[in-house]
Scaffold this motif. Structure first.
Motif, PDB file in Angstrom:
ATOM      1  N   VAL A 149       0.822  -1.297   0.137  1.00 43.23           N
ATOM      2  CA  VAL A 149      -0.004   0.202  -0.122  1.00 43.23           C
ATOM      3  C   VAL A 149       0.841   1.202   0.030  1.00 43.23           C
ATOM      4  CG1 VAL A 149      -0.107   0.091   2.536  1.00 43.23           C
ATOM      5  CG2 VAL A 149      -1.761   1.234   1.012  1.00 43.23           C
ATOM      6  N   SER A 150       0.672   2.393  -0.965  1.00 43.50           N
ATOM      7  CA  SER A 150       1.312   3.440  -0.911  1.00 43.50           C
ATOM      8  C   SER A 150       0.604   4.672  -0.786  1.00 43.50           C
ATOM      9  CB  SER A 150       2.149   3.625  -2.229  1.00 43.50           C
ATOM     10  OG  SER A 150       2.648   2.516  -2.346  1.00 43.50           O
ATOM     11  N   LEU A 151       0.987   5.679   0.030  1.00 47.30           N
ATOM     12  CA  LEU A 151       0.109   6.891  -0.015  1.00 47.30           C
ATOM     13  C   LEU A 151       0.878   7.765  -1.284  1.00 47.30           C
ATOM     14  CD1 LEU A 151      -0.747   8.159   3.297  1.00 47.30           C
ATOM     15  CD2 LEU A 151      -2.080   7.196   1.784  1.00 47.30           C
ATOM     16  N   VAL A 152       0.125   8.351  -2.157  1.00 48.22           N
ATOM     17  CA  VAL A 152       0.678   8.957  -3.381  1.00 48.22           C
ATOM     18  C   VAL A 152       0.015  10.298  -3.702  1.00 48.22           C
ATOM     19  CG1 VAL A 152       1.067   8.684  -5.949  1.00 48.22           C
ATOM     20  CG2 VAL A 152       1.046   6.548  -4.347  1.00 48.22           C
ATOM     21  N   ALA A 153       0.710  11.413  -4.015  1.00 47.41           N
ATOM     22  CA  ALA A 153      -0.039  12.718  -4.235  1.00 47.41           C
ATOM     23  C   ALA A 153      -0.651  12.369  -5.590  1.00 47.41           C
ATOM     24  CB  ALA A 153       1.157  13.543  -4.587  1.00 47.41           C
ATOM     25  N   ASP A 154      -2.144  12.889  -5.635  1.00 43.01           N
ATOM     26  CA  ASP A 154      -2.604  12.872  -6.727  1.00 43.01           C
ATOM     27  C   ASP A 154      -1.993  12.718  -8.082  1.00 43.01           C
ATOM     28  OD1 ASP A 154      -5.060  11.816  -5.250  1.00 43.01           O
ATOM     29  OD2 ASP A 154      -6.066  13.830  -5.526  1.00 43.01           O
ATOM     30  N   THR A 155      -1.207  14.049  -7.951  1.00 46.10           N
ATOM     31  CA  THR A 155      -0.686  14.247  -9.222  1.00 46.10           C
ATOM     32  C   THR A 155       0.513  13.327  -9.924  1.00 46.10           C
ATOM     33  OG1 THR A 155       0.834  15.390  -7.905  1.00 46.10           O
ATOM     34  CG2 THR A 155      -0.727  16.831  -9.007  1.00 46.10           C
ATOM     35  N   ALA A 156       1.021  12.298  -8.815  1.00 44.46           N
ATOM     36  CA  ALA A 156       1.938  11.359  -9.064  1.00 44.46           C
ATOM     37  C   ALA A 156       1.289  10.155  -9.589  1.00 44.46           C
ATOM     38  CB  ALA A 156       2.816  11.363  -7.984  1.00 44.46           C
TER      39      ALA A 156
END
Ligand code: GLA
Length: 390
Positions: free
Chosen positions: A348-355
């Motif tokens: 599971v990763s938390l990712v900036a929407d733009t990325a």
């Protein structure tokens, strides 16, 4: 109504002589953001329900039988409400979860009635996203709806855990079932697995996405290794009790106390205990970070959790490590870790929407290059827990 439900209703009609289903239920899978292998140590976990679930529709029968059809496998099964037999192998094995809940409800004296049902799910199986917990919880809702019996949400989770332990034989914790019942849209739950209470913590709804990456490595050793880790944790408690007689679980040991007495533990047990004790602290800190809007810190703690699971708890594998490494190479990833029991399954990763777009392409390519396997990547938001829809 959801098109998936309409299709299930259609199937039900064609299987059961045009009858209308009287009951419709759903239960979601889950992803754990942080707090791994802590739930059977009376510790803290921080999962959310995901937008993938098990759906079941049913109608009552006049005899004490359950007839069920699994749309995913095009496979039907029939069993008695009283002492349903376990299916050790073969094509009807999917029905063990329904059988297990029927058996546990029966033993608990919960009234049951015969049902015809159809089940379908899109929680990937064997991927560490708790398709089995979702199946157990959905089955519980279905069975209790049959007799209009009210069951408290936490008790539902406890009974499903009992079903998994008794019928499936893995000594699992409460996390997966608990979140499948109590999950809250756009929130993760900080669950105290000792008191079985929780706090719902809002997740950012804009700017950050939860990205699940399935390694597609099937989890071979997971059941036996899981039970071994449990025993090692129990051993750690027993040995530490010589110095700390008041403790009953690793949850009760602070990092400072652990450092003081760590030398009295054999190496493997010491490493296992260090993971659990530090992970509990990480969960509490990560929730504080999230509440104060500090996603960067939350991500760092996810990374630290992975490292601890890899080196101290030894439940990661090359594929999970390769996926985490690939995630770290993408700008805009706050944190990444294995999730669930380990030995394969998902990160599971938390990712900036733009990325997110870059993540989808670059992580897939890098992972395939490193392992030869094709990953499956899902972007999800936190979903609502199980419910009866009809
Ligand atoms: C599996 C179990 C859970 C929990 C995790 C590890 O998903 O079912 O109870 O122990 O592993 O955190």
């Amino acid at each position: 109504m959801d098109s998936r439900i309409l299709e299930l209703v259609e199937q039900y009609r064609s299987l059961y002589g045009g009858a209308e289903p009287e009951i419709i239920v759903r239960a979601p899978g889950r992803v754990n953001l942080i707090g791994e292998h802590t739930d059977y140590n009376d510790g803290f976990v921080f999962p959310c329900a995901i937008e993938r679930d098990i759906l079941m529709v049913a109608g009552r029968r006049t005899d004490r039988q359950i007839r069920a059809y699994a749309l995913n496998f095009h496979q039907s099964t029939t069993f008695p409400l009283d002492n349903p037999p376990h299916i050790p192998q073969g094509r009807e094995r999917w029905s063990n979860y329904l059988r297990a809940m029927t058996s546990v409800f029966g033993n608990e004296g919960i009234p049951l009635i015969g049902l015809n049902c159809v089940a379908w799910g899109d929680v990937p199986t064997g991927a560490g996203l708790s398709s089995s917990a979702a199946m157990l919880i959905a089955a519980g809702y279905l069975l209790s709806a049959g007799t209009e019996t009210e069951i408290a949400p936490v008790l539902r989770a406890v009974l499903a855990q009992k079903a998994e332990r008794e019928f499936v034989g893995v000594n699992v914790g409460i996390m997966d079932m608990y979140i499948s019942v109590l999950g809250k849209k756009d929130h993760a739950l900080l669950i105290d697995t000792r008191s079985l209470t929780y706090e719902a913590v809002p997740l950012p709804t804009a700017g950050v996405s939860i990205v699940i990456a399935d390694t597609n490595k099937k989890r071979g050793l997971v059941d036996s290794e899981y039970n071994t880790r449990r025993l090692e944790c129990e051993q750690a408690v027993m040995l530490l009790q010589a110095r700390l007689p008041e403790i009953t679980a690793l949850r009760d040991v602070t990092l400072e106390q652990f450092e003081r007495y760590a030398d009295s533990l054999p190496a493997t047990v010491r490493h296992r205990a260090r993971h659990v004790i530090s992970e509990n602290e990480r969960v509490l800190e990560s929730v504080q970070a999230l509440k104060s809007g500090n996603i960067e810190r939350f991500g760092e703690l996810m990374d630290a959790s992975h490292e601890s699971l890899r080196s101290d708890y030894e439940v990661s594998c090359d594929e999970l490590d390769a996926m985490v490494a690939a995630a770290h190479s993408v700008e805009g990833v706050f944190g990444s870790r294995m999730t669930g029991a380990g030995f394969g399954g998902c990160t599971v990763s938390l990712v900036a929407d733009t990325a997110v777009e870059t993540f989808l392409q670059s992580v897939s390519a890098k992972y395939t290059e490193a392992t030869g396997l094709k990953p499956v990547i899902y972007v999800t938001t936190a979903a609502q827990g199980a419910e009866r829809l009809r």
